[in-house]
Design a protein around this motif. Structure first.
Motif, PDB file in Angstrom:
ATOM      1  N   ARG A  21       0.593  -1.232   0.088  1.00 19.97           N
ATOM      2  CA  ARG A  21      -0.152   0.049  -0.022  1.00 19.97           C
ATOM      3  C   ARG A  21       0.746   1.242  -0.051  1.00 19.97           C
ATOM      4  NH1 ARG A  21      -2.398   3.700   3.539  1.00 19.97           N
ATOM      5  NH2 ARG A  21      -4.558   4.286   2.684  1.00 19.97           N
ATOM      6  N   ASP A  22       1.886   1.233   0.871  1.00 23.06           N
ATOM      7  CA  ASP A  22       2.763   2.306   0.774  1.00 23.06           C
ATOM      8  C   ASP A  22       3.541   2.570  -0.356  1.00 23.06           C
ATOM      9  OD1 ASP A  22       1.988   2.819   3.684  1.00 23.06           O
ATOM     10  OD2 ASP A  22       3.748   1.763   4.357  1.00 23.06           O
ATOM     11  N   TYR A  51      -0.508  12.951 -10.997  1.00 23.00           N
ATOM     12  CA  TYR A  51      -0.659  13.618  -9.670  1.00 23.00           C
ATOM     13  C   TYR A  51      -0.515  15.134  -9.803  1.00 23.00           C
ATOM     14  CZ  TYR A  51      -0.352  14.818  -4.701  1.00 23.00           C
ATOM     15  OH  TYR A  51      -0.379  15.461  -3.579  1.00 23.00           O
ATOM     16  N   ILE A  62       1.078   4.245  -2.942  1.00 25.65           N
ATOM     17  CA  ILE A  62       0.848   5.734  -2.568  1.00 25.65           C
ATOM     18  C   ILE A  62       2.204   6.399  -3.249  1.00 25.65           C
ATOM     19  CG2 ILE A  62       0.684   7.200  -0.866  1.00 25.65           C
ATOM     20  CD1 ILE A  62      -1.166   5.040   0.616  1.00 25.65           C
ATOM     21  N   GLU A  63       3.155   5.921  -2.940  1.00 25.94           N
ATOM     22  CA  GLU A  63       4.317   6.683  -3.339  1.00 25.94           C
ATOM     23  C   GLU A  63       4.618   6.502  -4.673  1.00 25.94           C
ATOM     24  OE1 GLU A  63       6.365   8.608  -1.548  1.00 25.94           O
ATOM     25  OE2 GLU A  63       5.104   7.914   0.242  1.00 25.94           O
TER      26      GLU A  63
END
Length: 71
Positions: free
Chosen positions: A9-10, A22, A13-14
């Protein structure tokens, strides 16, 4: 989804935060919030292009939002 990596997950996200999409998304949102003029014909005044670029660069360089607002 099948990965057993506890940090998946981390890592995702990164990856998303580092993507050009983004930066483009938040540039669009902040430009709307700060009322950057956009001509319906697609031709923007020079100051508008400079303002857009400044917002884009600020977000790309991870400038804190409070600093963007102060500037």
């Amino acid at each position: 989804m099948a990965s057993k990596d506890t940090k998946k997950r981390d890592k995702l996200i990164e990856t998303l935060l580092a993507s050009p999409e983004y930066v483009d998304y938040w540039t669009f949102r902040f430009a709307d919030l700060f009322r950057v003029a956009v001509n319906p014909t697609g031709i923007n005044p020079n100051w508008s292009q400079s303002y857009w670029r400044w917002i884009h660069d600020s977000i790309e360089n991870n400038k804190p939002y409070n600093q963007i607002a102060l500037e």
